[in-house]
Design an enzyme around this catalytic site. Structure first.
Site, PDB file in Angstrom:
ATOM      1  N   ASP A 280      34.171 -50.056 -24.502  1.00 53.26           N
ATOM      2  CA  ASP A 280      32.846 -50.236 -23.897  1.00 53.26           C
ATOM      3  C   ASP A 280      32.356 -51.656 -24.176  1.00 53.26           C
ATOM      4  O   ASP A 280      32.788 -52.300 -25.137  1.00 53.26           O
ATOM      5  CB  ASP A 280      31.832 -49.260 -24.521  1.00 53.26           C
ATOM      6  CG  ASP A 280      32.008 -47.815 -24.058  1.00 53.26           C
ATOM      7  OD1 ASP A 280      32.729 -47.565 -23.087  1.00 53.26           O
ATOM      8  OD2 ASP A 280      31.397 -46.938 -24.705  1.00 53.26           O
TER       9      ASP A 280
ATOM     10  N   ARG B  96      36.087 -51.489 -16.062  1.00 56.07           N
ATOM     11  CA  ARG B  96      34.981 -50.640 -15.586  1.00 56.07           C
ATOM     12  C   ARG B  96      33.818 -51.585 -15.290  1.00 56.07           C
ATOM     13  O   ARG B  96      33.421 -52.349 -16.179  1.00 56.07           O
ATOM     14  CB  ARG B  96      34.560 -49.635 -16.648  1.00 56.07           C
ATOM     15  CG  ARG B  96      33.257 -48.899 -16.275  1.00 56.07           C
ATOM     16  CD  ARG B  96      32.573 -48.264 -17.467  1.00 56.07           C
ATOM     17  NE  ARG B  96      33.391 -47.257 -18.087  1.00 56.07           N
ATOM     18  CZ  ARG B  96      33.320 -46.958 -19.393  1.00 56.07           C
ATOM     19  NH1 ARG B  96      32.505 -47.614 -20.201  1.00 56.07           N
ATOM     20  NH2 ARG B  96      34.092 -46.021 -19.890  1.00 56.07           N
TER      21      ARG B  96
HETATM   22  P1  FDA Z   1      20.332 -48.019 -11.530  1.00 51.19           P
HETATM   23  O1  FDA Z   1      19.864 -48.148 -12.932  1.00 51.19           O
HETATM   24  O2  FDA Z   1      19.850 -48.997 -10.514  1.00 51.19           O
HETATM   25  O3  FDA Z   1      20.032 -46.552 -11.057  1.00 51.19           O
HETATM   26  C1  FDA Z   1      20.318 -46.094  -9.740  1.00 51.19           C
HETATM   27  C2  FDA Z   1      19.943 -44.626  -9.620  1.00 51.19           C
HETATM   28  O4  FDA Z   1      20.774 -43.864 -10.484  1.00 51.19           O
HETATM   29  C3  FDA Z   1      18.524 -44.301 -10.089  1.00 51.19           C
HETATM   30  O5  FDA Z   1      17.599 -44.477  -9.059  1.00 51.19           O
HETATM   31  C4  FDA Z   1      18.672 -42.850 -10.509  1.00 51.19           C
HETATM   32  O6  FDA Z   1      18.689 -42.001  -9.377  1.00 51.19           O
HETATM   33  C5  FDA Z   1      20.047 -42.829 -11.097  1.00 51.19           C
HETATM   34  N1  FDA Z   1      20.029 -43.079 -12.560  1.00 51.19           N
HETATM   35  C6  FDA Z   1      20.425 -44.191 -13.201  1.00 51.19           C
HETATM   36  N2  FDA Z   1      20.302 -44.067 -14.532  1.00 51.19           N
HETATM   37  C7  FDA Z   1      19.800 -42.849 -14.724  1.00 51.19           C
HETATM   38  C8  FDA Z   1      19.415 -42.125 -15.875  1.00 51.19           C
HETATM   39  N3  FDA Z   1      19.544 -42.635 -17.103  1.00 51.19           N
HETATM   40  N4  FDA Z   1      18.919 -40.885 -15.711  1.00 51.19           N
HETATM   41  C9  FDA Z   1      18.797 -40.320 -14.491  1.00 51.19           C
HETATM   42  N5  FDA Z   1      19.127 -40.967 -13.348  1.00 51.19           N
HETATM   43  C10 FDA Z   1      19.616 -42.197 -13.466  1.00 51.19           C
HETATM   44  N6  FDA Z   1      26.486 -50.145 -19.884  1.00 51.19           N
HETATM   45  C11 FDA Z   1      26.894 -51.099 -20.757  1.00 51.19           C
HETATM   46  O7  FDA Z   1      26.148 -52.042 -21.012  1.00 51.19           O
HETATM   47  N7  FDA Z   1      28.124 -51.024 -21.347  1.00 51.19           N
HETATM   48  C12 FDA Z   1      28.995 -50.025 -21.065  1.00 51.19           C
HETATM   49  O8  FDA Z   1      30.120 -50.002 -21.610  1.00 51.19           O
HETATM   50  C13 FDA Z   1      28.592 -49.026 -20.143  1.00 51.19           C
HETATM   51  N8  FDA Z   1      29.408 -47.983 -19.808  1.00 51.19           N
HETATM   52  C14 FDA Z   1      29.058 -47.145 -18.768  1.00 51.19           C
HETATM   53  C15 FDA Z   1      29.948 -46.183 -18.316  1.00 51.19           C
HETATM   54  C16 FDA Z   1      29.645 -45.415 -17.192  1.00 51.19           C
HETATM   55  C17 FDA Z   1      30.654 -44.420 -16.680  1.00 51.19           C
HETATM   56  C18 FDA Z   1      28.391 -45.586 -16.526  1.00 51.19           C
HETATM   57  C19 FDA Z   1      28.044 -44.798 -15.291  1.00 51.19           C
HETATM   58  C20 FDA Z   1      27.486 -46.489 -17.010  1.00 51.19           C
HETATM   59  C21 FDA Z   1      27.791 -47.262 -18.142  1.00 51.19           C
HETATM   60  N9  FDA Z   1      26.865 -48.177 -18.633  1.00 51.19           N
HETATM   61  C22 FDA Z   1      27.315 -49.116 -19.566  1.00 51.19           C
HETATM   62  C23 FDA Z   1      25.439 -48.101 -18.242  1.00 51.19           C
HETATM   63  C24 FDA Z   1      25.111 -49.019 -17.074  1.00 51.19           C
HETATM   64  O9  FDA Z   1      25.175 -50.361 -17.504  1.00 51.19           O
HETATM   65  C25 FDA Z   1      23.717 -48.751 -16.496  1.00 51.19           C
HETATM   66  O10 FDA Z   1      22.750 -48.959 -17.487  1.00 51.19           O
HETATM   67  C26 FDA Z   1      23.537 -47.350 -15.950  1.00 51.19           C
HETATM   68  O11 FDA Z   1      24.703 -46.883 -15.312  1.00 51.19           O
HETATM   69  C27 FDA Z   1      22.390 -47.311 -14.910  1.00 51.19           C
HETATM   70  O12 FDA Z   1      22.706 -48.146 -13.838  1.00 51.19           O
HETATM   71  P2  FDA Z   1      23.106 -47.601 -12.382  1.00 51.19           P
HETATM   72  O13 FDA Z   1      24.285 -48.381 -11.934  1.00 51.19           O
HETATM   73  O14 FDA Z   1      23.298 -46.151 -12.397  1.00 51.19           O
HETATM   74  O15 FDA Z   1      21.935 -48.064 -11.422  1.00 51.19           O
END
Ligand code: FDA
Length: 308
Positions: free
Chosen positions: A132, A185
Site C-alpha cells: 500500500d 494499483r
Molecule cells: P471519491 O472519493 O471521489 O468518491 C467517489 C464516490 O465513491 C463517492 O461519491 C461515494 O459514492 C463513493 N465513496 C468513496 N469513498 C467512500 C466511503 N469512504 N464511503 C462510502 N462511499 C464512498 N489510498 C492510499 O492513499 N493508499 C492506498 O494504498 C490505498 N489503497 C486503496 C485500495 C483500494 C482497493 C481502494 C478502492 C482505495 C484505496 N485507497 C488508498 C483509498 C483511495 O485513495 C481513496 O481515498 C478512496 O478510494 C476514495 O476515492 P474514490 O476513488 O472512491 O473517489
C-alpha cells in the site's frame, strides 16, 4: 467539505481517541461497516464469500506505524499465516500491507528484510504482495523497495505497489514502474498532502486519475483501477473499449463495504473485481480515513445505530 476531510484525517492520528475507540464495544460495532472482523478467520470467511460471488480479494491485516521490532515481526507473522490459509483454501485472494506496519519508521533495513521474507513466501505460494502507499514521507522509500524486490528475477510479478493520482509526481513514477513491468494499483490518495506535492482540487485529481488510468491500461501489464467513482470507472471502461483492451487485462478494485451495488454491477458486466478486505483490532486510522472520504458516512452510521 475539505475542512471536514482535514478534520477526520487529523482525528485519524489522535492516539487517545484511537486507544479508547479500538477498545470500546460501540467502536467495534461501528467499524464493522468497513472492517471484515477482528480475526484472521473473519477475513477468510469474507474472502470466501466474495470468492463465491466471483470477486477476488486482497486481505489487509490492519495496523500501521508500529513502534517496536517485535510488533513488526508479529504483523508479518499474520501475513505468513494468511498466505498459507489462502493457498490451503484455494481462494482467489492476495494480501496488501503497509511498510510502516513492517517497521519502516524504526529501521528501513528491518522493513526490507521482513517484506522480502513475505515476497519469498508469496513466490512459493504463487501469490502476490501489494505494498500500500502511505503519506508522502514514505513515497520514495516505498517505490525504491518495490523496485529492488521486483528486480530479483524470482520475484517478478509477485510484488506490486500503489500510486496516488493526487500527487504531481505520479505520472513519472508510473513511467518508472511500468518500465520495470511492475503491477500498480491506482487510487486517488487518502492522506493529507500540501499543495506543493498534491493537486488541491478534486477536479484536478480526477483529471489526473483518468490520464493515469489510460497510461496503465495501455501498458500491457495487469493493473488495478481502485476507485468507487462512477466517472472514473466509466472513463476506464470507455478507454479500454475504444482501444480494444480486453476486459480481463486489468481489474477494478474497491473497498470492503463500499458501493456494493457498483461491485455487483461490474462483475455482472464481466469485469474483474478485487475487494480490499481489512480486518483486525487496529481499525481506527483506517476507519477515520473512510469517514474523511465521505463525511456523510457519519450520518449514515448514526442512523444505523439508532435503528438497531
Ligand atoms: P471519491 O472519493 O471521489 O468518491 C467517489 C464516490 O465513491 C463517492 O461519491 C461515494 O459514492 C463513493 N465513496 C468513496 N469513498 C467512500 C466511503 N469512504 N464511503 C462510502 N462511499 C464512498 N489510498 C492510499 O492513499 N493508499 C492506498 O494504498 C490505498 N489503497 C486503496 C485500495 C483500494 C482497493 C481502494 C478502492 C482505495 C484505496 N485507497 C488508498 C483509498 C483511495 O485513495 C481513496 O481515498 C478512496 O478510494 C476514495 O476515492 P474514490 O476513488 O472512491 O473517489
Amino acid at each position: 467539505m475539505p475542512i471536514l476531510r482535514s478534520a477526520f484525517i487529523a482525528l485519524s492520528r489522535n492516539q487517545p481517541l484511537r486507544h479508547f475507540s479500538e477498545r470500546s464495544a460501540l467502536g467495534r460495532r461501528l467499524s464493522s461497516r468497513f472492517v471484515a472482523g477482528m480475526e484472521i478467520d473473519d477475513a477468510l470467511r469474507a474472502a470466501q464469500a466474495l470468492h463465491d460471488q466471483g470477486i477476488a480479494s486482497t486481505l489487509d491485516s490492519l495496523g500501521e506505524n508500529v513502534t517496536t521490532p517485535e510488533q513488526a515481526r508479529r504483523s508479518a507473522d499474520i501475513y505468513h499465516r494468511l498466505l498459507d490459509a489462502i493457498a490451503a483454501r484455494k481462494l482467489n485472494a492476495n494480501v496488501s500491507l503497509k511498510l510502516t506496519q513492517m517497521g519502516m519508521d524504526l529501521d528501513p533495513a528491518l522493513a526490507s528484510e521482513i517484506v522480502s521474507g513475505l515476497v519469498d513466501h508469496a513466490v512459493a505460494a504463487n501469490n502476490f504482495i501489494r505494498i500500500d502507499m502511505e503519506g508522502t514521507d514514505y513515497t520514495q522509500a516505498t517505490l525504491d523497495l518495490t523496485q529492488s524486490l521486483h528486480a530479483q528475477p524470482a520475484n517478478r510479478g509477485h510484488v506490486g505497489v500503489v500510486i496516488q493520482a493526487y500527487l504531481y509526481r505520479s505520472a513519472q513514477d508510473i513511467a518508472d514502474l511500468t518500465a520495470s513491468g511492475i503491477r500498480i494499483r491506482l487510487c486517488k490518495g487518502a492522506y493529507k498532502e500540501p499543495p506543493s506535492l498534491a493537486f488541491p482540487q478534486k477536479s484536478e485529481v480526477d483529471a489526473n486519475y483518468i490520464r493515469l488510468t489510460q497510461t496503465l491500461l495501455a501498458s500491457g501489464i495487469y493493473h488495478g483501477i481502485a476507485t468507487h467513482d462512477p466517472a472514473m470507472i466509466d472513463a476506464a471502461k470507455h478507454f479500454a473499449h475504444e482501444s480494444s483492451i480486453p476486459k480481463t487485462s486489468f481489474e477494478f478494485q474497491m473497498l470492503y463495504g463500499i458501493r456494493r451495488d457498483l461491485q455487483r454491477a461490474l462483475v455482472a458486466e464481466g469485469y474483474n473485481l478485487r475487494v480490499y478486505t481489512p480486518f483486525g483490532s487496529e481499525w481506527y486510522p483506517y476507519f477515520m480515513r473512510r469517514l474523511a472520504e465521505r463525511p456523510a458516512n457519519v450520518l449514515f452510521l448514526a442512523k444505523s445505530l439508532l435503528k438497531s
